[in-house]
Design a protein around this motif. Structure first.
Motif, PDB file in Angstrom:
ATOM      1  N   PRO A  74      10.752  18.142   5.551  1.00 48.43           N
ATOM      2  CA  PRO A  74      10.647  18.256   7.007  1.00 48.43           C
ATOM      3  C   PRO A  74       9.226  18.157   7.536  1.00 48.43           C
ATOM      4  CG  PRO A  74      12.191  19.878   6.154  1.00 48.43           C
ATOM      5  CD  PRO A  74      11.522  19.260   4.961  1.00 48.43           C
ATOM      6  N   LEU A  75       8.239  18.705   6.808  1.00 48.75           N
ATOM      7  CA  LEU A  75       6.870  18.661   7.313  1.00 48.75           C
ATOM      8  C   LEU A  75       6.344  17.227   7.322  1.00 48.75           C
ATOM      9  CD1 LEU A  75       4.398  20.094   8.390  1.00 48.75           C
ATOM     10  CD2 LEU A  75       3.680  20.520   6.027  1.00 48.75           C
ATOM     11  N   THR A  76       6.608  16.477   6.273  1.00 45.18           N
ATOM     12  CA  THR A  76       6.178  15.079   6.245  1.00 45.18           C
ATOM     13  C   THR A  76       6.797  14.310   7.401  1.00 45.18           C
ATOM     14  OG1 THR A  76       5.977  15.123   3.835  1.00 45.18           O
ATOM     15  CG2 THR A  76       6.101  12.962   4.870  1.00 45.18           C
ATOM     16  N   ARG A  77       8.069  14.536   7.645  1.00 42.31           N
ATOM     17  CA  ARG A  77       8.740  13.849   8.743  1.00 42.31           C
ATOM     18  C   ARG A  77       8.127  14.243  10.076  1.00 42.31           C
ATOM     19  NH1 ARG A  77      12.772  10.855  10.503  1.00 42.31           N
ATOM     20  NH2 ARG A  77      13.984  11.474  12.326  1.00 42.31           N
ATOM     21  N   ALA A  78       7.843  15.526  10.262  1.00 40.16           N
ATOM     22  CA  ALA A  78       7.250  15.979  11.522  1.00 40.16           C
ATOM     23  C   ALA A  78       5.884  15.348  11.745  1.00 40.16           C
ATOM     24  CB  ALA A  78       7.144  17.506  11.531  1.00 40.16           C
ATOM     25  N   VAL A  79       5.069  15.283  10.694  1.00 39.98           N
ATOM     26  CA  VAL A  79       3.739  14.684  10.811  1.00 39.98           C
ATOM     27  C   VAL A  79       3.844  13.201  11.169  1.00 39.98           C
ATOM     28  CG1 VAL A  79       1.704  13.999   9.470  1.00 39.98           C
ATOM     29  CG2 VAL A  79       2.536  16.350   9.354  1.00 39.98           C
ATOM     30  N   LEU A  80       4.800  12.505  10.554  1.00 41.52           N
ATOM     31  CA  LEU A  80       4.985  11.093  10.862  1.00 41.52           C
ATOM     32  C   LEU A  80       5.518  10.890  12.276  1.00 41.52           C
ATOM     33  CD1 LEU A  80       6.421   9.768   7.481  1.00 41.52           C
ATOM     34  CD2 LEU A  80       4.165   9.311   8.460  1.00 41.52           C
ATOM     35  N   GLU A  81       6.363  11.809  12.731  1.00 48.98           N
ATOM     36  CA  GLU A  81       6.860  11.732  14.106  1.00 48.98           C
ATOM     37  C   GLU A  81       5.714  11.895  15.100  1.00 48.98           C
ATOM     38  OE1 GLU A  81       9.803  14.768  14.219  1.00 48.98           O
ATOM     39  OE2 GLU A  81      11.434  13.452  13.569  1.00 48.98           O
ATOM     40  N   ILE A  82       4.823  12.839  14.821  1.00 44.66           N
ATOM     41  CA  ILE A  82       3.675  13.055  15.704  1.00 44.66           C
ATOM     42  C   ILE A  82       2.762  11.832  15.675  1.00 44.66           C
ATOM     43  CG2 ILE A  82       1.591  14.435  16.049  1.00 44.66           C
ATOM     44  CD1 ILE A  82       3.212  16.845  14.987  1.00 44.66           C
ATOM     45  N   ASP A  83       2.526  11.287  14.484  1.00 46.01           N
ATOM     46  CA  ASP A  83       1.698  10.085  14.375  1.00 46.01           C
ATOM     47  C   ASP A  83       2.292   8.957  15.205  1.00 46.01           C
ATOM     48  OD1 ASP A  83      -0.263   8.168  12.877  1.00 46.01           O
ATOM     49  OD2 ASP A  83       1.725   7.316  12.524  1.00 46.01           O
ATOM     50  N   GLU A  84       3.600   8.786  15.144  1.00 48.99           N
ATOM     51  CA  GLU A  84       4.245   7.723  15.910  1.00 48.99           C
ATOM     52  C   GLU A  84       4.140   7.977  17.412  1.00 48.99           C
ATOM     53  OE1 GLU A  84       8.673   5.715  16.555  1.00 48.99           O
ATOM     54  OE2 GLU A  84       8.369   7.252  15.018  1.00 48.99           O
ATOM     55  N   TYR A  85       4.344   9.221  17.793  1.00 47.33           N
ATOM     56  CA  TYR A  85       4.259   9.596  19.206  1.00 47.33           C
ATOM     57  C   TYR A  85       2.860   9.340  19.758  1.00 47.33           C
ATOM     58  CZ  TYR A  85       3.475  12.941  23.042  1.00 47.33           C
ATOM     59  OH  TYR A  85       3.098  13.541  24.211  1.00 47.33           O
ATOM     60  N   VAL A  86       1.838   9.809  19.047  1.00 48.48           N
ATOM     61  CA  VAL A  86       0.466   9.647  19.524  1.00 48.48           C
ATOM     62  C   VAL A  86       0.062   8.176  19.501  1.00 48.48           C
ATOM     63  CG1 VAL A  86      -1.938  10.288  19.124  1.00 48.48           C
ATOM     64  CG2 VAL A  86      -0.143  11.986  18.824  1.00 48.48           C
ATOM     65  N   SER A  87       0.509   7.427  18.504  1.00 51.10           N
ATOM     66  CA  SER A  87       0.165   6.009  18.444  1.00 51.10           C
ATOM     67  C   SER A  87       0.709   5.260  19.652  1.00 51.10           C
ATOM     68  CB  SER A  87       0.694   5.375  17.154  1.00 51.10           C
ATOM     69  OG  SER A  87       2.110   5.262  17.180  1.00 51.10           O
ATOM     70  N   GLY A  88       1.820   5.722  20.200  1.00 51.44           N
ATOM     71  CA  GLY A  88       2.381   5.095  21.387  1.00 51.44           C
ATOM     72  C   GLY A  88       1.546   5.316  22.632  1.00 51.44           C
ATOM     73  N   LEU A  89       0.627   6.274  22.577  1.00 54.28           N
ATOM     74  CA  LEU A  89      -0.247   6.559  23.707  1.00 54.28           C
ATOM     75  C   LEU A  89      -1.532   5.741  23.664  1.00 54.28           C
ATOM     76  CD1 LEU A  89       0.088  10.455  23.682  1.00 54.28           C
ATOM     77  CD2 LEU A  89       1.379   8.822  25.077  1.00 54.28           C
ATOM     78  N   GLY A  90      -1.751   5.039  22.561  1.00 52.96           N
ATOM     79  CA  GLY A  90      -2.952   4.233  22.417  1.00 52.96           C
ATOM     80  C   GLY A  90      -4.094   5.007  21.788  1.00 52.96           C
ATOM     81  N   TRP A  91      -5.210   4.303  21.591  1.00 48.43           N
ATOM     82  CA  TRP A  91      -6.384   4.910  20.984  1.00 48.43           C
ATOM     83  C   TRP A  91      -7.298   5.525  22.036  1.00 48.43           C
ATOM     84  CZ3 TRP A  91      -7.406   5.494  15.786  1.00 48.43           C
ATOM     85  CH2 TRP A  91      -6.481   4.890  14.922  1.00 48.43           C
ATOM     86  N   ASP A  92      -8.387   6.119  21.553  1.00 47.97           N
ATOM     87  CA  ASP A  92      -9.369   6.789  22.411  1.00 47.97           C
ATOM     88  C   ASP A  92      -8.744   7.963  23.155  1.00 47.97           C
ATOM     89  OD1 ASP A  92     -11.338   4.828  21.689  1.00 47.97           O
ATOM     90  OD2 ASP A  92     -10.430   3.464  23.135  1.00 47.97           O
TER      91      ASP A  92
END
Length: 211
Positions: free
Chosen positions: A41-59
């Motif tokens: 579950p923790l790996t999945r949660a971290v990947l979900e957050i990575d995907e969510y933040v990546s959708g917001l763009g960089w900087d």
């Protein structure tokens, strides 16, 4: 070379229990359907957050998340869980990331983390932050005796610097997971995961659960 990581504030679950139906704040509870099933579950949660933040763009500024047991969220707030698509029993063994208030930009990250205290309902936390990093081959070139500000500038000016987004999650029991995404390889298939990729940041997050 590792990335430059250059009275308690009680992080709570108010955003869980008052999630707007629309507007810019919608989606502060992170639920990603495109993230592949991970081994734990923790790996999945971290990947979900990575995907969510990546959708917001960089900087982007650093983003802090509470991790809540999905089964407990389902039991305590069934209507909210249904709205988030968490009604399936198969999802009840996972973790639901909940974005917290904005991380202050004028305060060093380690000082900010030292002010955090979590309520019992939070079983873990995660942080997504962008940093500049150098490859291991450049480690010997780092000048000695630089201040943190000078070191940050030196790294920023180095021709081999790379921009990276680090998403690190920890649980109360000490379990850790990290995901690293390079800006030049900004693809879900290029995200590197591992429990010890950013040990300093993981230690800082783990300390937020110490009494």
């Amino acid at each position: 070379m590792a990335p430059v990581i250059v009275g308690p504030h009680l992080c709570n679950l108010l955003t869980v229990y008052s999630v707007p139906d629309s507007g810019r704040e919608r989606g502060r509870i992170v639920t990603m359907s495109n993230t592949p099933m991970a081994a734990n579950p923790l790996t999945r949660a971290v990947l979900e957050i990575d995907e969510y933040v990546s959708g917001l763009g960089w900087d982007q500024s650093a983003r802090l998340f509470a991790l809540v047991d999905t089964a407990r969220l389902r039991a305590d707030q069934p209507s909210l869980a249904d709205r988030l698509g968490l009604g399936d029993e198969s999802e009840n063994s996972g973790l639901t990331p909940i974005e917290q208030d904005e991380v202050p930009t004028g305060k060093p990250l380690d000082e900010f983390l030292a002010t955090i205290a979590w309520p019992d309902a939070v079983v873990g936390c995660a942080l997504a932050v962008e940093r500049l990093m150098l490859p291991p081959s450049a480690e010997a070139q780092v000048p000695q005796g630089l201040s943190e500000a000078a070191l940050t500038k030196w790294v920023a000016d180095h021709p081999d610097r790379q921009e990276v987004r680090m998403t690190v999650g920890v649980l109360r029991d000490g379990t850790r997971e990290s995901a690293l995404r390079l800006r030049e390889k900004d693809s879900p298939t290029e995200v590197l995961t591992g429990s010890d990729l950013v040990p300093g940041l993981a230690e800082g997050l783990a300390a937020t659960f110490e009494e």
